[in-house]
Structures are given as structure tokens and as C-alpha cells.
Design an enzyme around this catalytic site. Structure first.
Site, PDB file in Angstrom:
ATOM      1  N   CYS A 174      11.929  13.809  -8.337  1.00 43.71           N
ATOM      2  CA  CYS A 174      12.168  14.367  -9.661  1.00 43.71           C
ATOM      3  C   CYS A 174      12.436  13.254 -10.681  1.00 43.71           C
ATOM      4  O   CYS A 174      13.082  12.253 -10.368  1.00 43.71           O
ATOM      5  CB  CYS A 174      13.383  15.312  -9.608  1.00 43.71           C
ATOM      6  SG  CYS A 174      13.772  16.028 -11.204  1.00 43.71           S
ATOM      7  N   CYS A 190      15.897  21.403 -10.466  1.00 46.09           N
ATOM      8  CA  CYS A 190      16.294  21.415 -11.891  1.00 46.09           C
ATOM      9  C   CYS A 190      15.157  21.798 -12.822  1.00 46.09           C
ATOM     10  O   CYS A 190      15.372  21.882 -14.038  1.00 46.09           O
ATOM     11  CB  CYS A 190      16.868  20.048 -12.284  1.00 46.09           C
ATOM     12  SG  CYS A 190      15.593  18.789 -12.497  1.00 46.09           S
ATOM     13  N   ASP A 223      -0.682   4.202   0.980  1.00 45.74           N
ATOM     14  CA  ASP A 223      -1.512   5.218   1.636  1.00 45.74           C
ATOM     15  C   ASP A 223      -0.931   5.789   2.929  1.00 45.74           C
ATOM     16  O   ASP A 223      -1.389   6.821   3.404  1.00 45.74           O
ATOM     17  CB  ASP A 223      -2.940   4.657   1.884  1.00 45.74           C
ATOM     18  CG  ASP A 223      -2.941   3.334   2.666  1.00 45.74           C
ATOM     19  OD1 ASP A 223      -3.820   2.491   2.410  1.00 45.74           O
ATOM     20  OD2 ASP A 223      -2.063   3.139   3.534  1.00 45.74           O
ATOM     21  N   HIS A 280       6.038  -0.880  -2.739  1.00 42.70           N
ATOM     22  CA  HIS A 280       5.538  -0.170  -3.927  1.00 42.70           C
ATOM     23  C   HIS A 280       5.636   1.339  -3.769  1.00 42.70           C
ATOM     24  O   HIS A 280       5.019   2.079  -4.530  1.00 42.70           O
ATOM     25  CB  HIS A 280       4.093  -0.583  -4.235  1.00 42.70           C
ATOM     26  CG  HIS A 280       4.001  -1.995  -4.711  1.00 42.70           C
ATOM     27  ND1 HIS A 280       2.820  -2.704  -4.691  1.00 42.70           N
ATOM     28  CD2 HIS A 280       4.936  -2.836  -5.220  1.00 42.70           C
ATOM     29  CE1 HIS A 280       3.036  -3.921  -5.165  1.00 42.70           C
ATOM     30  NE2 HIS A 280       4.300  -4.030  -5.495  1.00 42.70           N
ATOM     31  N   ASN A 299       0.824  -1.207   0.000  1.00 46.33           N
ATOM     32  CA  ASN A 299       0.000   0.000   0.000  1.00 46.33           C
ATOM     33  C   ASN A 299       0.861   1.260   0.000  1.00 46.33           C
ATOM     34  O   ASN A 299       1.964   1.270   0.523  1.00 46.33           O
ATOM     35  CB  ASN A 299      -0.939   0.029   1.223  1.00 46.33           C
ATOM     36  CG  ASN A 299      -1.886  -1.160   1.215  1.00 46.33           C
ATOM     37  OD1 ASN A 299      -2.095  -1.797   0.174  1.00 46.33           O
ATOM     38  ND2 ASN A 299      -2.442  -1.477   2.380  1.00 46.33           N
ATOM     39  N   GLY A 350      -5.416  -8.929   3.069  1.00 46.47           N
ATOM     40  CA  GLY A 350      -6.060  -8.018   2.133  1.00 46.47           C
ATOM     41  C   GLY A 350      -5.327  -7.808   0.829  1.00 46.47           C
ATOM     42  O   GLY A 350      -5.233  -6.674   0.344  1.00 46.47           O
TER      43      GLY A 350
HETATM   44  C1  BV8 Z   1       8.147  -5.307 -12.431  1.00 49.77           C
HETATM   45  C2  BV8 Z   1       1.839   1.491  -7.209  1.00 49.77           C
HETATM   46  C3  BV8 Z   1      10.014  -5.560 -13.883  1.00 49.77           C
HETATM   47  C4  BV8 Z   1       1.137   2.256  -8.266  1.00 49.77           C
HETATM   48  C5  BV8 Z   1       1.535  -0.851  -7.792  1.00 49.77           C
HETATM   49  C6  BV8 Z   1       2.099 -11.118 -16.178  1.00 49.77           C
HETATM   50  C7  BV8 Z   1       2.256 -12.066 -15.187  1.00 49.77           C
HETATM   51  C8  BV8 Z   1       2.963 -11.791 -14.006  1.00 49.77           C
HETATM   52  C9  BV8 Z   1       3.529 -10.524 -13.805  1.00 49.77           C
HETATM   53  C10 BV8 Z   1       3.365  -9.591 -14.783  1.00 49.77           C
HETATM   54  C11 BV8 Z   1       2.666  -9.859 -15.963  1.00 49.77           C
HETATM   55  N1  BV8 Z   1       2.663  -8.745 -16.711  1.00 49.77           N
HETATM   56  C12 BV8 Z   1       3.352  -7.770 -16.057  1.00 49.77           C
HETATM   57  C13 BV8 Z   1       3.798  -8.282 -14.897  1.00 49.77           C
HETATM   58  C14 BV8 Z   1       4.582  -7.611 -13.878  1.00 49.77           C
HETATM   59  C15 BV8 Z   1       3.702  -6.652 -13.083  1.00 49.77           C
HETATM   60  C16 BV8 Z   1       2.515  -7.367 -12.497  1.00 49.77           C
HETATM   61  O1  BV8 Z   1       2.638  -8.061 -11.504  1.00 49.77           O
HETATM   62  N2  BV8 Z   1       1.332  -7.181 -13.126  1.00 49.77           N
HETATM   63  C17 BV8 Z   1       0.136  -7.841 -12.612  1.00 49.77           C
HETATM   64  C18 BV8 Z   1      -1.055  -6.868 -12.681  1.00 49.77           C
HETATM   65  C19 BV8 Z   1      -0.116  -9.073 -13.467  1.00 49.77           C
HETATM   66  N3  BV8 Z   1       4.544  -6.176 -12.010  1.00 49.77           N
HETATM   67  C20 BV8 Z   1       5.286  -5.069 -12.198  1.00 49.77           C
HETATM   68  O2  BV8 Z   1       5.254  -4.399 -13.212  1.00 49.77           O
HETATM   69  C21 BV8 Z   1       6.258  -4.735 -11.081  1.00 49.77           C
HETATM   70  N4  BV8 Z   1       7.521  -4.430 -11.662  1.00 49.77           N
HETATM   71  O3  BV8 Z   1       7.788  -6.425 -12.625  1.00 49.77           O
HETATM   72  O4  BV8 Z   1       9.259  -4.737 -12.996  1.00 49.77           O
HETATM   73  C22 BV8 Z   1      11.395  -5.087 -13.743  1.00 49.77           C
HETATM   74  C23 BV8 Z   1      12.308  -5.839 -13.020  1.00 49.77           C
HETATM   75  C24 BV8 Z   1      13.604  -5.388 -12.909  1.00 49.77           C
HETATM   76  C25 BV8 Z   1      13.989  -4.193 -13.513  1.00 49.77           C
HETATM   77  C26 BV8 Z   1      13.049  -3.433 -14.217  1.00 49.77           C
HETATM   78  C27 BV8 Z   1      11.744  -3.864 -14.339  1.00 49.77           C
HETATM   79  C28 BV8 Z   1       5.777  -3.501 -10.333  1.00 49.77           C
HETATM   80  C29 BV8 Z   1       4.530  -3.838  -9.566  1.00 49.77           C
HETATM   81  C30 BV8 Z   1       4.121  -2.619  -8.720  1.00 49.77           C
HETATM   82  C31 BV8 Z   1       3.020  -1.879  -9.429  1.00 49.77           C
HETATM   83  N5  BV8 Z   1       2.578  -0.790  -8.562  1.00 49.77           N
HETATM   84  N6  BV8 Z   1       1.169   0.201  -7.049  1.00 49.77           N
HETATM   85  C32 BV8 Z   1      -0.210   2.712  -7.792  1.00 49.77           C
HETATM   86  O5  BV8 Z   1      -0.804   2.055  -6.907  1.00 49.77           O
HETATM   87  O6  BV8 Z   1      -0.676   3.739  -8.298  1.00 49.77           O
HETATM   88  S1  BV8 Z   1       0.636  -2.276  -7.666  1.00 49.77           S
HETATM   89  C33 BV8 Z   1      -0.879  -2.029  -6.946  1.00 49.77           C
HETATM   90  O7  BV8 Z   1      -1.439  -3.351  -6.841  1.00 49.77           O
HETATM   91  C34 BV8 Z   1      -0.877  -1.510  -5.519  1.00 49.77           C
HETATM   92  O8  BV8 Z   1       0.388  -1.273  -4.969  1.00 49.77           O
HETATM   93  C35 BV8 Z   1      -1.542  -2.647  -4.758  1.00 49.77           C
HETATM   94  O9  BV8 Z   1      -1.126  -2.729  -3.477  1.00 49.77           O
HETATM   95  C36 BV8 Z   1      -1.081  -3.784  -5.561  1.00 49.77           C
HETATM   96  C37 BV8 Z   1      -1.648  -5.129  -5.295  1.00 49.77           C
HETATM   97  O10 BV8 Z   1      -3.036  -5.025  -5.244  1.00 49.77           O
HETATM   98  P1  BV8 Z   1      -3.698  -5.459  -3.842  1.00 49.77           P
HETATM   99  O11 BV8 Z   1      -3.043  -4.684  -2.755  1.00 49.77           O
HETATM  100  O12 BV8 Z   1      -3.657  -6.940  -3.737  1.00 49.77           O
HETATM  101  O13 BV8 Z   1      -5.151  -4.906  -4.008  1.00 49.77           O
HETATM  102  P2  BV8 Z   1      -6.348  -5.593  -4.795  1.00 49.77           P
HETATM  103  O14 BV8 Z   1      -7.419  -4.575  -4.983  1.00 49.77           O
HETATM  104  O15 BV8 Z   1      -5.804  -6.314  -5.995  1.00 49.77           O
HETATM  105  O16 BV8 Z   1      -6.883  -6.712  -3.784  1.00 49.77           O
HETATM  106  C38 BV8 Z   1      -7.502  -6.308  -2.573  1.00 49.77           C
HETATM  107  C39 BV8 Z   1      -7.768  -7.576  -1.799  1.00 49.77           C
HETATM  108  O17 BV8 Z   1      -8.315  -7.223  -0.528  1.00 49.77           O
HETATM  109  C40 BV8 Z   1      -8.790  -8.494  -2.458  1.00 49.77           C
HETATM  110  O18 BV8 Z   1      -8.302  -9.829  -2.406  1.00 49.77           O
HETATM  111  C41 BV8 Z   1     -10.037  -8.343  -1.600  1.00 49.77           C
HETATM  112  O19 BV8 Z   1     -10.770  -9.552  -1.508  1.00 49.77           O
HETATM  113  C42 BV8 Z   1      -9.425  -8.023  -0.259  1.00 49.77           C
HETATM  114  N7  BV8 Z   1     -10.273  -7.255   0.659  1.00 49.77           N
HETATM  115  C43 BV8 Z   1     -11.171  -6.273   0.348  1.00 49.77           C
HETATM  116  N8  BV8 Z   1     -11.715  -5.778   1.492  1.00 49.77           N
HETATM  117  C44 BV8 Z   1     -11.142  -6.451   2.518  1.00 49.77           C
HETATM  118  C45 BV8 Z   1     -10.229  -7.391   2.004  1.00 49.77           C
HETATM  119  N9  BV8 Z   1      -9.507  -8.215   2.790  1.00 49.77           N
HETATM  120  C46 BV8 Z   1      -9.688  -8.110   4.120  1.00 49.77           C
HETATM  121  N10 BV8 Z   1     -10.532  -7.227   4.693  1.00 49.77           N
HETATM  122  C47 BV8 Z   1     -11.280  -6.396   3.928  1.00 49.77           C
HETATM  123  N11 BV8 Z   1     -12.129  -5.534   4.526  1.00 49.77           N
HETATM  124 ZN    ZN Z   2      15.199  17.740 -10.476  1.00 46.87          ZN
END
Ligand code: BV8
Ligand code: ZN
Length: 238
Positions: free
Chosen positions: A129, A153, A106, A121, A104, A190
């Protein structure tokens, strides 16, 4: 709701644990009124991740990307930690070796009082920058101009978060891997376990307890899956 038996076993396992790691996702903030990414009414419902949370989107339309983050900052600013965040603070106080890893952005774990937090994340309350090493903690909910210029910058500032396609912060990630591999118990709260490499942490753990309102791709592989809202389940575990 999770059965009393599983809750008891989970509570005992956690109280006996010499070291605990926790991985949280957007679900722990849902009861604070912060929409999740993939749930009903989620953040992603209005936008697609590929559209906004990527370097390409920022290069194409930094103004819209910033408007999205400022909207999210205003949602978070108007909310606060819930009983789930606070239960993790209690758990940290009860265990000398405790690491909270969060996906998260937040900052609600910080506001609840958690001390040792690994933000894999990034942090929506950081701006940095795109061109130089300038970065700052940033509580701004609006800017005179978008994107805000770097005071050093003049190039655009961006939110201090990890976008899709970007590497996770190297040191933070290494610490997260070490904490999970050394933990007696990993508590996963979560998260839909769909974003990598964060979701890989779950497979690295010896003993996993999951807290989620619904089943996820890892639910069938964890030791204990507690179904229910984290705001109710986590206080019952400490
Ligand atoms: C990278 C910041 C390479 C931005 C975020 C295909 C297959 C596998 C992987 C990939 C693929 N294609 C691309 C990829 C890689 C990609 C990826 O994983 N994509 C996914 C979508 C398939 N990953 C990346 O790109 C990562 N980087 O791989 O770089 C690299 C390596 C080396 C050098 C250079 C490059 C970067 C990943 C980070 C992305 N940034 N956030 C922003 O938020 O604006 S990710 C974003 O999703 C958030 O951070 C969030 O935290 C995260 C995960 O989501 P969740 O937290 O799980 O939230 P979600 O809504 O999905 O689920 C909520 C859950 O809570 C549910 O299960 C629900 O049931 C439950 N819930 C609801 N209410 C409750 C509850 N549980 C309990 N109590 C409740 N009350
Ligand atoms: Zn700068």
C-alpha cells in the site's frame, strides 16, 4: 565465447573460495525469454525508465504503470528459470557461505530453488500500500480495477519494487554490502553495471569474475571477464 583457460581459472577460484557472493542482473533471465532493460528489444526500448519506474509516474498515471507491471508479470509467469539460474542453485549447495544478490524482480531465482537471495530492487510478486503498512505476496496477472485498492485503507496498492529515486531496502542493502566485502569471490552475471548503488557492490569486492555476452563498464577492472551467455557459462563453472 570465453576461453577454456579463463573458464578453468574461474572454476578453480570458485571451488577454492570459502565464501562466494553473486550479483545478478536482467541478463541471467534473458535466456528465459524475459527482455532485458537496455539490450536490443529490451523492456526499456518501448518505454523510458523515467516514464514508468518512478514514484512520479505512479502518481501521475498509476493505471499505465500497473499495466506495464502486469504485462511483465505475465511474461515471467509464462517463462521459467534457465540453466544459469539452476547452476547458481548447485553453487549454493556446494558452498556453506554463499549469498545471491539480485537486481531482478522476476522471482526466477526463487523458482530455480535458490535459498539465500537478497533482492535489492524488490519483487514484482509483491504488492504494497502507498499509504499504510499493508503488503502481500501477489501472483495476480490482472485486477478488477487499476490501481487495486488496499484492503486495509482503500488507498492504491503499488508493486513492491524499488523505483528510480527511491532508497533500496536498508537491511537488504546492508546485508549485500557485508556479503560482498566478506566474499573471496564476487561473481557478476548479466548486468550492465549502470544502476546505482547496486553497481557499487562490484568495486567493493576482492576478486571479481564477470559473466556477460558483451563488455560492460566494469569489464576492464574485473579479474576475469567471461564472455558468453550465462545459461552456458554458469553450468561450466560448477
Ligand atoms: C537511488 C525496479 C537515491 C524497477 C530498478 C546518474 C549517475 C549515477 C546514478 C544516478 C544518476 N541519476 C540517477 C541516479 C540514481 C539511479 C541510477 O542508478 N540511475 C541509472 C539509470 C543511471 N538509481 C536510483 O534511483 C536508485 N535509488 O539512488 O535513490 C536515494 C538514496 C537515499 C534515500 C532516497 C533516495 C534506485 C535504483 C533501482 C531502480 N529500480 N528496477 C523496475 O524494474 O521496474 S533498476 C532496473 O535496472 C532493474 O532492477 C535492473 O535489474 C536494473 C539494472 O539493469 P540490469 O539488470 O543491469 O539490466 P540491463 O538490461 O541494464 O543489462 C543486462 C545485461 O545483461 C547487459 O549487460 C547484457 O549484455 C547482459 N546480457 C544479456 N543477455 C545475456 C547477458 N549476460 C549474460 N547472458 C545473457 N544471455
Ligand atoms: Zn493501505
Amino acid at each position: 565465447m570465453a576461453g577454456e583457460c579463463e573458464l578453468t581459472v574461474a572454476r578453480e577460484r570458485l571451488s577454492e573460495a570459502a565464501s562466494i557472493a553473486v550479483l545478478t542482473g536482467a541478463g541471467i533471465s534473458a535466456e528465459s525469454g524475459i527482455p532485458t532493460f537496455r539490450g536490443a528489444g529490451g523492456l526499456w526500448k518501448n518505454y523510458r525508465p523515467e516514464d514508468l519506474a518512478t514514484p512520479e509516474a505512479f502518481a501521475r498515471d498509476s493505471r499505465t504503470v500497473w499495466e506495464w507491471y502486469l504485462w511483465r508479470r505475465s511474461l515471467i509467469d509464462a517463462s521459467g528459470p534457465n540453466a544459469g539460474h539452476r547452476a547458481l542453485v548447485t553453487m549454493e549447495q556446494q558452498h556453506a557461505r554463499f549469498t545471491l544478490i539480485t537486481q531482478n524482480l522476476d522471482g526466477l531465482h526463487d523458482r530455480a530453488g535458490s535459498r539465500r537471495i537478497l533482492k535489492v530492487h524488490g519483487d514484482i510478486w509483491q504488492s504494497r500500500c502507498v499509504a499504510c503498512s499493508y503488503q502481500r505476496k501477489d501472483r495476480a496477472l490482472e485486477y478488477p480495477e487499476l490501481p487495486p485498492p488496499c484492503p486495509e485503507c482503500g488507498e492504491p496498492l503499488r508493486p513492491g519494487v524499488v523505483w528510480f529515486g527511491e532508497a533500496l531496502p536498508r537491511i537488504v542493502w546492508a546485508e549485500a554490502e557485508r556479503a560482498v566485502s566478506q566474499a573471496d569471490v564476487l561473481l557478476v552475471v548479466g548486468t550492465s553495471a549502470q544502476v546505482y548503488p547496486a553497481a557499487c557492490l562490484i568495486g567493493m569486492a576482492r576478486f571479481v569474475i564477470e559473466v556477460n555476452v558483451e563488455a560492460t563498464p566494469v569489464s576492464s577492472r574485473v579479474a576475469i571477464a567471461l564472455q558468453g551467455p550465462s545459461g552456458e557459462i554458469l553450468p561450466a563453472l560448477v
